[in-house]
Design a protein around this motif. Structure first.
Motif, short mmCIF file in Angstrom:
data_model
loop_
_atom_site.label_atom_id
_atom_site.label_comp_id
_atom_site.label_asym_id
_atom_site.label_seq_id
_atom_site.Cartn_x
_atom_site.Cartn_y
_atom_site.Cartn_z
N PHE A 269 0.84 -1.22 0.00
CA PHE A 269 0.00 0.00 0.00
C PHE A 269 0.87 1.25 0.00
O PHE A 269 0.62 2.20 -0.73
CB PHE A 269 -0.93 0.00 1.23
N GLY A 270 1.97 1.16 0.73
CA GLY A 270 2.82 2.35 0.79
C GLY A 270 3.68 2.52 -0.44
O GLY A 270 4.40 3.51 -0.59
N PHE A 271 3.61 1.56 -1.36
CA PHE A 271 4.54 1.55 -2.50
C PHE A 271 4.11 2.62 -3.50
O PHE A 271 2.93 2.67 -3.88
CB PHE A 271 4.53 0.16 -3.16
N ASP A 272 5.01 3.44 -3.96
CA ASP A 272 4.67 4.52 -4.91
C ASP A 272 4.72 3.92 -6.31
O ASP A 272 5.78 3.53 -6.82
CB ASP A 272 5.72 5.63 -4.73
N ARG A 273 3.51 3.82 -6.96
CA ARG A 273 3.44 3.11 -8.25
C ARG A 273 4.12 3.86 -9.39
O ARG A 273 4.31 3.33 -10.46
CB ARG A 273 1.95 2.91 -8.65
N THR A 274 4.48 5.13 -9.15
CA THR A 274 5.01 5.86 -10.33
C THR A 274 6.54 5.84 -10.34
O THR A 274 7.15 5.96 -11.38
CB THR A 274 4.56 7.35 -10.24
N ALA A 275 7.13 5.68 -9.15
CA ALA A 275 8.61 5.82 -9.11
C ALA A 275 9.24 4.52 -9.61
O ALA A 275 8.94 3.45 -9.10
CB ALA A 275 9.04 6.06 -7.66
N PRO A 276 10.14 4.64 -10.63
CA PRO A 276 10.77 3.40 -11.11
C PRO A 276 11.88 2.92 -10.20
O PRO A 276 12.19 1.73 -10.15
CB PRO A 276 11.34 3.82 -12.47
N GLY A 277 12.50 3.83 -9.43
CA GLY A 277 13.71 3.45 -8.70
C GLY A 277 13.43 2.67 -7.44
O GLY A 277 12.32 2.19 -7.22
N MET A 278 14.44 2.60 -6.57
CA MET A 278 14.37 1.82 -5.32
C MET A 278 13.56 2.61 -4.28
O MET A 278 13.65 3.83 -4.22
CB MET A 278 15.78 1.61 -4.75
N GLN A 279 12.78 1.86 -3.50
CA GLN A 279 12.05 2.53 -2.41
C GLN A 279 12.40 1.84 -1.10
O GLN A 279 12.84 0.70 -1.09
CB GLN A 279 10.54 2.45 -2.70
N PHE A 280 12.12 2.56 -0.01
CA PHE A 280 12.42 2.06 1.35
C PHE A 280 13.86 1.58 1.45
O PHE A 280 14.15 0.61 2.12
CB PHE A 280 11.48 0.90 1.73
N ALA A 281 14.80 2.24 0.74
CA ALA A 281 16.17 1.71 0.67
C ALA A 281 16.85 1.91 2.03
O ALA A 281 16.60 2.90 2.73
CB ALA A 281 16.97 2.44 -0.41
N GLU A 282 17.67 0.93 2.39
CA GLU A 282 18.49 1.05 3.64
C GLU A 282 19.92 0.66 3.27
O GLU A 282 20.11 -0.39 2.63
CB GLU A 282 17.99 0.07 4.70
N ARG A 283 20.86 1.53 3.62
CA ARG A 283 22.24 1.22 3.20
C ARG A 283 23.20 1.52 4.34
O ARG A 283 23.21 2.63 4.87
CB ARG A 283 22.59 2.14 2.01
N SER A 284 23.96 0.50 4.77
CA SER A 284 24.99 0.79 5.80
C SER A 284 26.15 -0.16 5.53
O SER A 284 25.97 -1.26 4.98
CB SER A 284 24.40 0.54 7.20
N LEU A 285 27.35 0.30 5.97
CA LEU A 285 28.57 -0.46 5.67
C LEU A 285 28.55 -1.74 6.50
O LEU A 285 28.26 -1.72 7.70
CB LEU A 285 29.80 0.40 6.05
N TRP A 286 28.88 -2.86 5.85
CA TRP A 286 28.85 -4.14 6.59
C TRP A 286 30.28 -4.60 6.84
O TRP A 286 30.73 -4.64 8.00
CB TRP A 286 28.06 -5.19 5.76
N ILE A 287 31.04 -4.86 5.74
CA ILE A 287 32.45 -5.28 5.96
C ILE A 287 33.33 -4.27 5.21
O ILE A 287 33.45 -4.35 3.99
CB ILE A 287 32.70 -6.70 5.41
#
Lengths: 161, 102, 492, 476, 615
Positions: free
Chosen positions: C50-68
Motif C-alpha cells: 500500500f505504501g509503494f509509490d506506483r510511479t517511481a521506477p527506482g528503489m524505495q524504502f532503501a536502507e544502506r549501511s557499511l557491513w564489511i
C-alpha cells in the motif's frame, strides 16, 4: 699430500655409508655406521674443525651408536639374519636416488667456483664467543628441545608397573 | 686445499645414499641410521662451506653442533617410539605398519 | 524512518530465536509463535504494497549501511517494481504454508526454527541489492531447506535433499566467482547492483566479458528456475518434501532464479543477455513442451505438478527472450501467478495426501461426489494452471507469448502446442481424481477442513481477482520494467 | 649488546616455558595432578597478556634471529588461541591416561613455544631448530598412548616421515648457506635480486629441498601422505592441535620464505604453487568422500584446506597473504570446534565411525548442533565465518586474474560439502541405534560454546579480526 | 440513450453466483432464478434492439490491459449481427431453461446444473458483445469450459468424463489456432479491435489471409467442422437440454458468428473463403452421410448439426454472408426444437436407440407433432424456416459460380431430408417395437416445444423475399442485395430435393421396400459398415495422434530419468569412482609415502627447472 688424506677419508666415508645401507644384518650396519661417523670426524679434523670432530666422536659415535646397539639388542632377537632387509621398491628408489644425485651434481658443478680464498680456520674461542653472543637464542632453545626429548623418552619408554 | 666441489660432491653422495637407505630399509632402526647419514651429509656441507667462506663468523660449525644435538634428541625419541610399537606386539619391520590405510 | 525492509528479514530471525529458547516440554508453543511471526511479516509486506509509490521506477524504502569495510561489502536493501510482488508472494505463501504445517507432528521446535530461517533467507534474497548480501541470503536458504526436506521428507528424502543442496550450491558457487570478476572489472570496485548497472550502461564490461559473466550468473539462476537441462532436481525435491515445504519450494524458490535474471543479468550484462535472447527462447519452448509432455506421463500427482512448474517457467523464459515491455511484464506476472497457483495446487495435493497417504492418481476416482468443496478447489486451480482466460494464469502466459512473438514467431507458435498438452494432462488428472465412479477406498475421505479452506481461499481469491483485473499487479511493475528496458536500450 | 628489548620480544615464550616447567613439576606430585590442565591454561593466558608487549618491540631481536613483522604478530596470536583451546579440549578428553597427565600439558606448552619461535624467526638456522623441535614434540604427542597400537603406529610413522623430511630440509639449508654464505632471510632475498654470482638453478634446487620440510609441516600434496594415518592414530586433542598448529607454522614459513622471498627469483613459483594447490584441494576432497572414520575425514578435509591456503600463497600478493592469514585464523576456530565436538561425542560413544553418529540430534542436541555449525562453516556456507574466509581467498585470487584457481576452489567446496553434510545427515536425519547419555566436562563445553559463538559472530561481523589484520598489513 | 448492452451478460453471471453460493438452500428454486435472469437478458436485448434501430452503437467501458502502448479495453460491439445473436441466444436459452426445469427434475445436483447453465449464458452473451479479439477469446474459452462442465455433468459415467476431456482438448486445439491468429494479427497491425478490421484489411496484404485461416481453425474447433468434429457426437453424453442449448443452438454457432464477425479478413484473399467453403462442404457431406445410418437418436441430431454448420460455413465461404447468418438463425430454432423433442422422447422411453422405439405418435401427441414440424423445417419443406435459409445458401452458391459446392449443398439437403424423415418414420410411425409405455412429458417441457415449433415455422419469413429480405438488411453486409431477388427456379429445385428425400425414406422405412437390387446390397453393406463406424475417424485419430503422443510422453519421461537425471548422477558417480580409484594410494606404508615425496620432489625440480631455466 693433503689431497691424498682427503681422498682416503672420502673413500672411507663412501664405502662405509654404502655398507650401512646394504648390509643384511642390522647389527653389522650399525657398526658400519660407527665407522662412517668416525671417518666424517676425520674429515672435520681435515677441515680444521677439531672441536667439531671431537664432539662428533663423543656424541655421535659414543652416544647415538650405543643407543642404536641397545635398541637393536632389545628388538633384534626375534628377527634372524636371513630376513631380507630391503623391500619391493628398492630398484625404483635406487633409480630415484641416482636421478637426485645427478641433479645435485649438475647443480653443484655450476655453483661452486673452485676453492675460495683461504682464511684462517675458526678458532675455538671464536666458536664459543659466537655461541653465546650471536646464536644465544638457538643455544637456549636447544636446551628446551633436549629436555622435551628426554621427558618424551621417559613418558613413552617407561613401562608402567 | 682440495676444491670445495669435491667435498660438496661427497656430501651429495652421502645424502643420496642416506635417501636410498631410508626408502629401502625394512627395519625401522635401519631407516634411523640412514637419517643419521643424511644429517651427517648436511653437517659436512655446513662445515665445508664455513671453512671455504672468507667470512669470519662460525655459523657453519655452530649449526653443525646444533645438528648433532638434534640428531641425538631425534634418535632418542625415534628409538623410544620404535620400542613402544615393538612392545605393542608389532614387529619393527616398517611394511608391517599398515593398521591405518585407505 | 522505521527500517521496514530490515524488519521483514529480522522478524523471522527473532521468531526463530524465540522458538529456540522455548523449553522442551512447551514445544507445542512453537507453532503459534511461528504463525504470529509469519503473520506480522505478511502484514508488513501488505503495508509495503500500500505504501509503494506506483510511479517511481527506482528503489524505495532503501536502507544502506557499511557491513564489511575491508571487503567493501554494504548491507543494502531496497524494493522496487520487480521485487515488491515477489516479496508479498513470499510473505503470503510463508504464512499459508505455516498454517498448513499442522500435519507436522514430530520435532516441532526444529521444524519451525528452520522454517523461519528459510523465510528470512528468502525475503533477504528478494530485498538485497548488494551482490555479496544477495549471495549470502541465496545460500542461507539452502541449509534450512536441506534439513526441512531431509528430516520431514518422504521415503527418498536424503537423496532428494542432498541432490538439491549440491545442485544449487554448484550453480551459486560459480556465481560467486562471477560476482568477484564483476567487482574487480568496475573501476571504482563495487558490489552495489545499481552502480554496477550504471557502470555497465556506460561500457564498463566489454561484450566478450559480459557474455562469460552472464553465463556464470545464468548457470546459478538456470538451476533455480529450473531450465531444461538442469531441472532434474525439482521432481525429486518436490516429491520428497513435506507439503508446506514444497509449497514454498515451488512458490518462492523457483522465483529466485527468475528474479536473479531480472535483477542482475539483464541490467548489468545488457549485451550479454541480448546475445543469449534466442537461446532463452529455444530453452523456453523446450521447457514448456518437454515439461508438459513429461507431466502427461506421470502417475504421481506431485511429480506431475513439479513438471508442470517446469513447463510454466518456460513462459518466463520466453518473456525474457522477448526483450520488450510486453514480454518482461508477462514474465514477471507469470512468476507471481505461478507462485500463487502452484502453491495452491501443492496445498491441494497435501490435503489429498493427508487422507490417502499416497499420491498415485489412479488410487482415487469420483471424489467430486465424495468431497465437493475439494473438487471445486482442485478444478478451479487446475483451470487457472492450464491458463484458462479469465484467471490469472492466462494473463501471464498471454503477455509472455505476445511479447515473445515479436522476436521469435516460429518458436512461440511451437510453444502454443504446450498449451494444448497442459490442458490435456490437467484435465486427465481431474478425470482420474475427481470424475468417474467413486473409488471404493476413497469413500471415507472427509471434505476440506476449515483450516485447509483458510489456506486455499486467499490464493483462489487472488488469482481470480488478478485474472479479472491484472492491472493490480501490472501497475506495480510497469515503471521499473520501463527503466530496465531503457537500460537495455530497447525503445519498447 | 643490550638484550632486554629482545627479551621483551620473547616474553610470551618465556612465560610459556615457565608454565611448562610448572606443569612438569605438577605431574610429579599427586596432589596437583588434576589442576595441571587449569594451570597450563592460565599459563597460555598469561603469555597472551605479554603478547601486546612483544608486538611493540623493535623490528629485529636476538641479532636478527627473530623478526617482529605482521606475520609473526598474527601467527603467534593464532598459535596462542590454538593452544589455549587445545588445552581446554584435552582437559575434557576422558581417555587420557591419568598417571602421566602432567607431561601431556608440558608437551603442548613446549610445542606452542617452539611453534611461536618458528613463526617469528627470520633466520634459517632458527627456523630449522624450531621446526625440528615442533616435529620432535609432535612425534611424542602422536605416540602418546603407548598402550594403543594405533597411537604408537601413528607416532612411528610420523617420526620416520618427519625425520626424513626435516633431514632433506636441513640439506637444503646447508646448500643455501653454501650459496649465500649466510642464513639470514633478509640478506638472502636481497642477495637473490642483486648478486649476480649466485646461480638461480642451484637456488631453485635448494629452495625445493627446503620446500620438502615446509610442505611436510603444512601437508601439501606431494608431502601430505602422512597426515591421514597420523591424524587417525593420534589422540584426538593432539590431532586437533596437529591440524591447526604445525599447519599454521607451515604456511607462515611458506609465506615468509617463498611468497615474499623466492617468488622474486622464480617467476613460475605462482603457477607451480597454484597447480599444487589445485592438486591438494582435489586429492584432499576426493579422498575424503568415502571415508568412514571421522578423524580421517577431518584429516583429508584439513589437507583440502591446505590446498585452499596454498592457493592464497600462490596468488603471491599482500591481499593473498591477508586471505591466507585470516583463513588460518578462522580455520583454527572451525577445526577446533569440530574436533572438540568429536571428542565430546567420542567420550560417550567410544567410536570414531560416522555411522555410529546416527541420531545424535536426540542424544546430544547441543554437541550435534555445534558439530554441524563447525562443518558447515568448514564448507564455507554464508552465515558462518568460513564463508568470509573463503570469500577473501576467492577475491584475492580473482584480483590477480587467477580465475581458474578461483573456480577450482569453488568447485572443490561443492565436493567438500558432500562429505561434511554426510556427517550432518547421520546426526540429524537418522534415528539413534542405542541411546547413551552424554557426559560433558565444563572445560570442553566452555571451549565449544566460545568457538561456536566466535564462528557465528565472525561470520556476520568479521570486523574485529579482519580490521586488525588489515591494519597490520597496512591494507585499506 | 443509456448503453445497457453490457448488462446482458451480467444477469446470468449473477444467477450463476447465486446458484453456486446458495445452491444448497435454494434447491429447486435455482431453475426459476436462472430462467428469470435469461428472461431479463432477453428483455434487455429487445431494448438494445430498439436502441439500435434508433441509432445506438458500440461503446467502450474502460481499459482492461495495455499491450505495450495499444490499450485492450472492455468494448461492447452493438451491430446487427451481435443483436441477432443476442436475441436468438437469450430467447432460446430461456425456453431451454424452462424445459430443463422439467427435464432435470429430481437430479441430486439440480442447483449446480443451473449454475453451469447460467455461467454458459453469461459467457456466450459476453462472447457475442465483445469488440476485440482478446475479449472474445476470454469468453470463447469460458464457453468451452462450460461445455466441458456440462458434458461431464453426470460424471459418474466414465464415458461422460472422457467426452468432457475430449471436447475441451479438441476445442483447445482450435483455440490455439485462434490464439496464433491473434498473435499474428497483433504482430502485423498492432490492433485487435473489430471496429478497425475494415480499414486494416486494405492495408496489409496476404498476411491477413493467414490470420483469417487461423481464425477459421478456431471457429472449426468450436463449430465442430471436419478435422475437429469428433467431439460433438461424444458430447451427447451430457443432459439433452445441454445438447440442445450448447451443442445445437448457441455455442457451436459461435464459430460461424466468429467467421461472420471477422468477414473483412476473409475478403482480403479468395483463398481464405475457399478453405471455409471447402471445409464446410466436406463436413456437411461427411456428417450427413454418417447420420443416415446412425441408430442413436441424439447422435443423428448431433451429426445433423455438424452437417448444417458445414452448410452455413459453405454459405459464408461462397460469399453468401447474409445467407450463412440467416441459416445460422433459423437452424438455431428448429435444431433446438428437434433436440428438445428428442429429449422429451428419451425422457419418456428412457433409451436413445431408435430401433427400440416405434409408433410413439399416438402416445405423445404434442411432442410428435412438434417433432414433425421441426423435421419438415430442417428438411427444407417450403413454408417452414429451413426452406428459406437453405434456399438462400443454394442460390448464393449457384450465383457465385461455385458449381461443385452447389452440388454438395444439394446432395446434403437431400441427405438431410432423408435421414430426418427416416428418424421420424422409425420413431413416431410404424408399430411399437418394444413393450415401452411412453407417456406425454409434463407441461413445462411441452410448452417450450410448442413455442419453438411456432417459431421454427414462422421465423423463416423474416429473411424471405416476402419480407424483402428484412433480415439480410438488418444483419448488414454489403452484398446481401445481390442474392435477394426471388429466384423461382431455385425454390422449386430445393422443394423437389426435400420431397425426394422424404419420399425415399418413406419407401424404405414405412413400406419396407428394398429399393436396391440384390447385387448392389452386398457392396452397400461395406459402405453401411463404414458409415456406421463414422469413417473410423475416431479410431484414426486415436491410433495416429493420441497414442503416439502419449507414447512420446512416456519416452520423454524415461529420457528425463535415464539421460538427463543420469548425467547429473553420473557426475556424482564419477567423483565417487575417482575417490575409489585414488583411495588405494594411501597404502599405510611409510616408505611408499616417502617414495611419493621424493618422486614429487624430483618432478618439481625438473618442471621448475625446465620452466625457469630451460636446461
Amino acid at each position: 699430500m693433503a689431497e691424498l688424506v682427503f681422498f682416503v677419508i672420502a673413500a672411507a666415508i663412501c664405502f662405509f655409508a654404502v655398507l650401512v645401507v646394504t648390509s643384511h644384518d642390522i647389527f653389522h650396519s650399525s657398526v658400519w655406521l660407527a665407522m662412517t661417523l668416525l671417518s666424517v670426524a676425520g674429515l672435520y679434523f681435515y677441515l680444521d674443525a677439531p672441536f667439531l670432530g671431537v664432539i662428533q666422536v663423543l656424541v655421535y659415535v659414543g652416544g647415538i651408536i650405543t643407543l642404536f646397539v641397545f635398541a637393536i639388542k632389545l628388538t633384534a632377537h626375534i628377527g634372524d639374519k636371513s630376513i631380507v632387509q630391503t623391500n619391493r621398491q628398492t630398484i625404483f628408489a635406487g633409480l630415484c636416488c641416482l636421478i637426485l644425485f645427478a641433479l645435485l651434481m649438475n647443480m653443484l658443478q655450476h655453483s661452486c667456483h673452485g676453492p675460495f680464498p683461504h682464511s684462517e680456520p675458526i678458532s675455538l674461542k671464536q666458536l664459543g664467543q659466537s655461541l653465546v653472543s650471536v646464536y644465544v637464542l638457538p643455544f637456549e632453545f636447544i636446551s628446551l628441545l633436549l629436555l622435551a626429548a628426554m621427558v618424551g623418552a621417559i613418558a613413552i619408554g617407561r613401562d608402567k608397573k | 686445499m682440495i676444491p670445495l666441489s669435491y667435498i660438496v660432491a661427497l656430501s651429495a653422495f652421502l645424502f643420496c645414499v642416506g635417501v636410498f637407505g631410508v626408502l629401502t630399509r625394512r627395519n625401522a632402526i635401519g631407516i634411523l641410521m640412514s637419517v643419521e647419514l643424511i644429517l651427517n651429509a648436511a653437517n659436512i656441507n655446513l662445515v665445508a662451506f664455513n671453512r671455504y667462506s672468507n667470512g669470519t663468523d662460525a655459523l657453519g660449525q655452530v649449526f653443525s653442533l646444533f645438528v648433532i644435538a638434534i640428531a641425538a634428541a631425534g634418535s632418542v625419541v625415534g628409538l623410544v617410539l620404535i620400542i613402544a610399537i615393538y612392545r605393542n606386539g608389532k614387529s619393527i619391520f616398517v611394511d608391517k605398519y599398515d593398521l591405518m590405510k585407505w | 524512518m522505521f527500517p521496514v525492509l530490515s524488519s521483514l528479514i529480522f522478524l523471522p530471525l527473532l521468531g526463530a530465536l524465540a522458538i529456540l529458547f522455548l523449553p522442551r516440554e512447551r514445544e507445542d508453543l512453537s507453532r503459534p509463535c511461528a504463525l504470529i511471526t509469519t503473520g506480522t511479516v505478511l502484514a508488513v509486506s501488505a503495508a509495503l504494497i500500500f505504501g509503494f509509490d506506483r510511479t517511481a521506477p527506482g528503489m524505495q524504502f532503501a536502507e544502506r549501511s557499511l557491513w564489511i569495510p575491508q571487503l567493501n561489502v554494504w548491507y543494502f536493501l531496497g524494493v522496487d517494481g520487480i521485487s515488491i510482488g515477489l516479496v508479498f508472494l513470499t510473505a503470503l505463501l510463508g504464512f499459508l504454508a505455516c498454517l498448513a504445517s499442522n500435519e507436522i507432528r514430530d520435532r516441532l521446535k526444529e521444524y519451525y526454527v528452520l522454517y523461519l530461517l528459510l523465510m528470512a533467507g528468502m525475503l533477504g534474497t528478494f530485498l538485497a541489492l548488494d551482490l555479496v548480501l544477495f549471495y549470502v541470503f541465496w545460500e542461507v536458504v539452502l541449509i534450512p531447506m536441506y534439513f526441512l526436506i531431509g528430516i520431514w521428507g518422504g521415503p527418498r528424502k536424503e537423496y532428494a535433499a542432498i541432490k538439491f543442496f549440491l545442485y544449487t550450491l554448484a550453480g551459486s558457487v560459480v556465481m560467486l566467482v562471477g560476482i568477484l570478476i564483476a567487482y574487480f572489472t568496475t573501476k571504482p570496485h563495487t558490489f552495489n547492483m545499481l552502480e554496477l548497472a550504471a557502470a555497465a550502461s556506460n561500457g564498463a564490461f566489454d561484450p566478450q566479458l559480459q557474455m562469460w559473466l552472464f553465463l556464470a550468473f545464468y548457470l546459478a539462476f538456470a538451476i533455480k528456475i529450473p531450465v531444461f537441462p538442469f531441472h532434474t532436481w525439482l521432481p525429486d525435491a518436490h516429491v520428497e518434501a513435506p507439503t508446506p515445504i514444497s509449497v514454498l519450494l515451488a512458490g518462492v524458490l523457483l522465483k529466485m532464479g527468475g528474479y536473479g535474471i531480472f535483477r542482475i543479468c539483464l541490467p548489468i550484462f545488457p549485451q550479454g543477455s541480448a546475445s543469449f535472447a534466442t537461446a532463452f527462447a529455444v530453452l523456453g519452448v523446450i521447457n514448456i513442451v518437454y515439461g508438459a509432455g513429461v507431466a502427461m506421463a506421470q502417475s504421481d500427482f506431485k511429480k506431475m505438478i513439479a513438471y508442470s512448474s517446469v513447463s510454466h517457467m518456460g513462459f518466463v523464459m520466453l518473456g525474457f527472450a522477448s526483450m520488450n515491455s510486453i514480454g518482461f511484464n508477462g514474465a514477471l506476472l507469470e512468476m507471481f501467478n505461478h507462485g500463487i497457483i502452484t502453491g495452491a495446487m501443492f496445498l491441494l495435493v497435501g490435503v489429498l495426501y493427508k487422507r490417502a497417504h499416497t499420491r498415485e492418481m489412479d488410487k482415487f476416482g469420483g471424489l467430486s461426489a465424495q468431497t465437493p468443496l475439494y473438487a471445486f478447489f482442485l478444478t478451479i486451480c487446475s483451470l487457472a494452471s492450464l491458463g484458462l482466460p479469465g484467471l490469472s494464469g492466462f494473463v501471464g502466459e498471454f503477455l509472455s507469448l505476445m511479447g515473445a512473438y515479436q522476436g521469435f514467431p516460429v518458436i512461440t507458435a511451437l510453444s502454443l502446442f504446450g498449451l494444448i498438452v497442459t490442458a490435456g494432462y490437467f484435465l486427465f488428472m481431474i478425470q482420474r481424481v475427481l470424475l468417474g465412479p467413486l473409488n471404493p477406498d476413497c469413500r471415507y475421505y472427509k471434505d476440506v477442513s476449515p483450516l485447509e479452506t483458510l489456506t486455499l481461499a486467499p490464493l483462489v481469491i487472488i488469482f481470480v481477482v488478478v485474472g479479472f483485473w491484472p492491472a493490480l499487479v501490472l501497475d506495480l511493475q510497469k515503471p521499473t520494467l520501463g527503466m530496465l528496458l531503457s537500460l537495455l536500450g530497447v525503445t519498447s | 649488546m643490550n638484550l632486554n628489548p629482545s627479551l621483551n620480544f620473547i616474553s610470551p615464550e618465556m612465560v610459556l616455558t615457565l608454565f611448562a616447567m610448572l606443569a612438569l613439576f605438577g605431574s610429579v606430585s599427586s596432589r596437583l595432578k588434576h589442576s595441571i590442565g587449569l594451570l597450563s591454561f592460565m599459563g597460555v593466558a598469561a603469555s597472551a597478556v605479554f603478547l601486546p608487549l612483544s608486538f611493540r618491540c623493535g623490528q629485529f631481536s636476538f641479532y636478527g634471529m627473530l623478526i617482529n613483522d605482521p606475520f609473526s604478530v598474527f601467527f603467534r596470536s593464532i598459535l596462542i588461541v590454538a593452544s589455549a583451546f587445545t588445552i581446554l579440549l584435552s582437559m575434557g578428553y576422558s581417555e587420557r591416561e591419568e598417571e602421566n597427565g602432567g607431561e601431556f600439558y608440558f608437551f603442548i606448552l613446549a610445542l606452542t613455544v617452539s611453534m611461536m619461535l618458528a613463526v617469528s624467526s627470520s633466520n634459517l638456522l632458527m627456523i630449522y631448530l624450531a621446526v625440528e623441535a615442533v616435529s620432535l614434540i609432535s612425534y611424542i604427542l602422536a605416540g602418546y598412548h603407548k598402550k594403543n597400537p594405533f597411537s604408537s603406529e601413528a607416532g612411528v610413522k610420523y617420526f620416520l616421515f618427519g625425520a626424513f623430511s626435516t633431514g632433506v630440509m636441513l640439506y637444503g639449508i646447508s646448500l643455501i648457506y653454501g650459496l649465500f654464505g649466510t642464513l639470514d632471510l633478509g640478506v638472502i632475498f636481497r642477495g637473490l635480486t642483486t648478486a649476480s654470482y649466485v646461480d638461480p638453478a642451484a637456488v631453485l634446487v635448494a629452495a625445493l629441498l627446503i620446500l620438502v620440510g615446509i610442505g611436510f609441516k603444512s601437508a601439501v600434496v606431494p608431502f601430505h601422505m602422512w597426515a591421514p594415518d597420523v591424524y587417525q592414530g593420534a589422540p584426538t586433542p593432539v590431532t586437533a592441535l596437529f591440524s591447526v598448529g604445525p599447519k599454521a607454522v607451515g604456511f607462515a614459513l611458506l609465506l615468509r620464505v617463498f611468497t615474499f622471498g623466492f617468488h622474486s627469483a622464480f617467476t613460475h613459483w605462482g603457477t607451480l604453487a597454484g597447480f599444487l594447490a589445485i592438486l591438494t584441494m582435489t586429492v584432499g576432497n576426493v579422498l575424503a568422500l568415502r571415508q568412514s572414520n571421522i578423524k580421517r575425514i577431518l584429516a583429508f578435509s584439513s589437507i583440502a584446506h591446505a590446498g585452499y591456503l596454498l592457493a592464497g600463497v600462490a596468488v603471491g600478493t599482500v591481499a593473498g597473504a591477508q586471505a591466507v592469514m585470516y583463513y588460518l585464523f578462522i580455520y583454527t576456530l572451525m577445526n577446533l570446534a569440530a574436533f572438540g565436538a568429536v571428542i565430546a561425542i567420542g567420550n560417550a560413544l567410544h567410536s570414531e565411525t560416522v555411522e555410529d553418529y546416527a541420531g545424535l540430534y536426540r542424544q546430544a542436541p547441543f554437541t550435534a548442533v555445534i558439530l554441524t555449525v563447525a562443518l558447515l562453516s568448514l564448507a564455507g556456507i554464508p552465515p558462518l565465518a568460513g564463508f568470509i574466509a573463503k570469500f577473501l581467498l576467492l577475491s584475492a585470487a580473482v584480483e590477480s586474474d587467477l580465475v581458474t584457481l578461483a573456480v577450482a576452489i569453488s568447485l572443490n567446496s561443492v565436493i567438500a560439502l558432500y562429505y561434511y553434510v554426510r556427517i550432518v545427515k547421520y546426526m540429524f536425519l537418522h534415528e539413534p541405534a542405542k541411546s547413551t547419555t552424554m557426559p560433558t566436562t565444563t572445560s570442553l563445553s566452555l571451549a565449544l560454546v566460545v568457538l561456536t559463538i566466535a564462528i557465528f559472530i565472525l561470520g556476520v561481523w568479521p570486523q574485529p579480526v579482519l580490521g586488525w589484520l588489515s591494519g597490520l598489513l597496512r591494507l585499506s | 440513450m443509456v448503453n445497457v448492452a453490457h448488462l446482458i451478460p451480467l444477469f446470468p453471471f449473477l444467477a450463476f453466483l447465486i446458484n453456486i453460493a446458495f445452491g444448497g438452500k435454494l434447491k429447486n428454486a435455482c431453475g426459476p432464478v436462472s430462467v428469470a435472469a435469461s428472461a431479463i437478458s432477453f428483455v434487455l436485448a429487445l431494448f438494445v434492439y430498439q436502441g439500435f434501430r434508433s441509432g445506438g452503437g458500440s461503446y467502450s467501458l474502460g481499459t482492461w490491459l495495455s499491450l505495450g502502448d495499444t490499450p485492450l479495453n472492455f468494448g461492447v460491439m452493438v451491430d446487427g449481427l451481435s443483436i441477432m445473436m443476442l436475441l436468438v441466444v437469450t430467447f432460446i436459452g430461456t425456453l431451454i431453461q424452462i424445459y430443463s426445469i422439467g427435464y432435470m427434475q429430481g437430479d441430486p445436483r439440480f442447483s449446480r446444473y443451473f449454475a453451469y447453465i447460467s455461467l454458459f449464458m453469461a459467457s456466450m452473451l459476453g462472447l457475442v458483445i465483445a469488440d476485440n479479439f482478446v475479449m472474445l477469446y476470454i469468453f470463447w474459452e469460458g464457453v468451452g469450459l462450460c461445455s466441458y462442465l456440462l458434458i461431464s455433468f453426470w460424471f459418474e459415467k466414465p464415458a461422460a468424463a472422457r467426452a468432457g476431456l475430449k471436447a475441451f482438448v479438441t476445442t483447445r486445439i482450435g483455440d490455439t489456432g485462434l490464439f496464433l491468429g491473434i498473435l499474428l494479427l497483433f504482430f502485423t497491425t498492432k490492433t485487435l479491435s473489430f471496429h478497425d478490421l475494415q480499414q486494416i484489411s486494405e492495408g496489409h496484404g496476404t498476411v491477413l489471409a493467414i490470420v483469417a485461416v487461423l481464425v477459421f481453425i478456431g471457429a472449426a474447433g468450436k463449430s465442430a467442422q471436419f478435422p475437429l468434429h469428433v467431439w460433438l457426437p461424444d458430447a451427447m453424453e451430457g443432459p439433452t437440454p445441454v445438447s440442445a442449448l450448447i451443442h445445437a443452438a448457441t455455442m457451436v454457432a459461435a464459430g460461424v458468428y466468429l467467421v461472420a464477425r471477422t468477414y473483412p479478413l476473409f475478403l482480403v484473399d479468395p483463398f481464405a473463403l475457399q478453405t471455409v467453403a471447402v471445409i464446410g462442404g466436406i463436413s456437411a457431406l461427411l456428417a450427413a452421410s454418417i447420420a443416415t445410418v446412425n441408430n442413436d437418436i441424439k447422435r443423428v441430431l448431433a451429426y445433423s448439426t455438424v452437417s448444417q454448420l458445414g452448410l452455413m460455413m459453405l454459405g459464408l465461404g461462397v460469399g453468401g454472408y447474409a445467407a450463412g447468418t440467416f441459416h445460422l438463425m433459423t437452424h438455431a430454432f428448429f435444431k433446438a426444437l428437434l433436440f428438445l423433442c428428442a429429449g422429451s422422447v428419451i425422457h419418456a422411453v428412457h433409451t436413445q436407440d431408435i430401433w427400440k422405439m416405434g409408433g410413439l405418435f399416438s402416445k405423445m401427441r404434442v411432442t410428435a407433432t412438434t417433432f414433425l414440424i421441426g423435421t419438415l423445417a430442417i428438411a427444407g419443406v417450403p413454408p417452414l424456416a429451413g426452406f428459406w435459409s437453405k434456399d438462400e445458401i443454394l442460390s448464393a452458391a449457384y450465383q457465385n459460380g461455385h458449381t461443385v459446392l452447389f452440388g454438395v449443398a444439394v446432395l446434403t439437403s437431400f441427405l438431410t431430408a432423408f435421414y430426418m424423415s427416416r428418424l421420424i418414420f422409425v420413431v413416431l410411425f410404424g408399430k411399437p417395437r418394444s413393450n415401452l409405455h411412453p407417456h406425454e412429458s409434463p407441461a413445462t417441457m411441452t410448452v417450450p416445444l410448442m413455442i419453438l415449433a411456432v417459431f421454427a415455422a414462422l421465423v423463416g419469413f423474416v429473411g424471405s423475399p416476402l419480407a424483402h429480405h428484412a433480415f439480410q438488411g438488418f444483419v448488414g453486409g454489403g452484398e446481401s442485395s445481390a442474392a435477394s431477388q426471388a429466384n423461382g427456379g431455385m425454390m422449386i429445385l430445393s422443394t423437389v430435393i426435400s420431397l425426394a428425400g422424404i419420399g425415399l425414406a418413406y419407401l424404405i422405412y414405412i413400406l419396407n421396400v428394398n429399393v436396391l437390387p440384390a447385387g448392389m446390397l452386398s457392396r452397400l453393406n461395406g459402405l453401411h459398415q463404414l458409415l456406421l463406424n463414422k469413417y473410423y475417424i475416431d479410431e484414426i485419430y486415436d491410433a495416429f495422434l493420441v497414442q503416439p503422443f502419449l507414447g512420446l510422453c512416456r519416452i520423454s519421461y524415461k529420457i528425463d530419468l535415464g539421460v538427463v537425471d543420469d548425467l547429473v548422477n553420473g557426475v556424482a558417480r564419477f567423483v565417487a569412482a575417482l575417490s575409489e580409484f585414488l583411495r588405494p594410494m594411501q597404502t599405510g606404508l611409510v616408505q611408499n609415502y616417502l617414495l611419493v615425496q621424493i618422486v614429487g620432489l624430483i618432478i618439481l625440480i625438473l618442471t621448475l627447472g625446465k620452466l625457469c631455466f630451460r636446461y
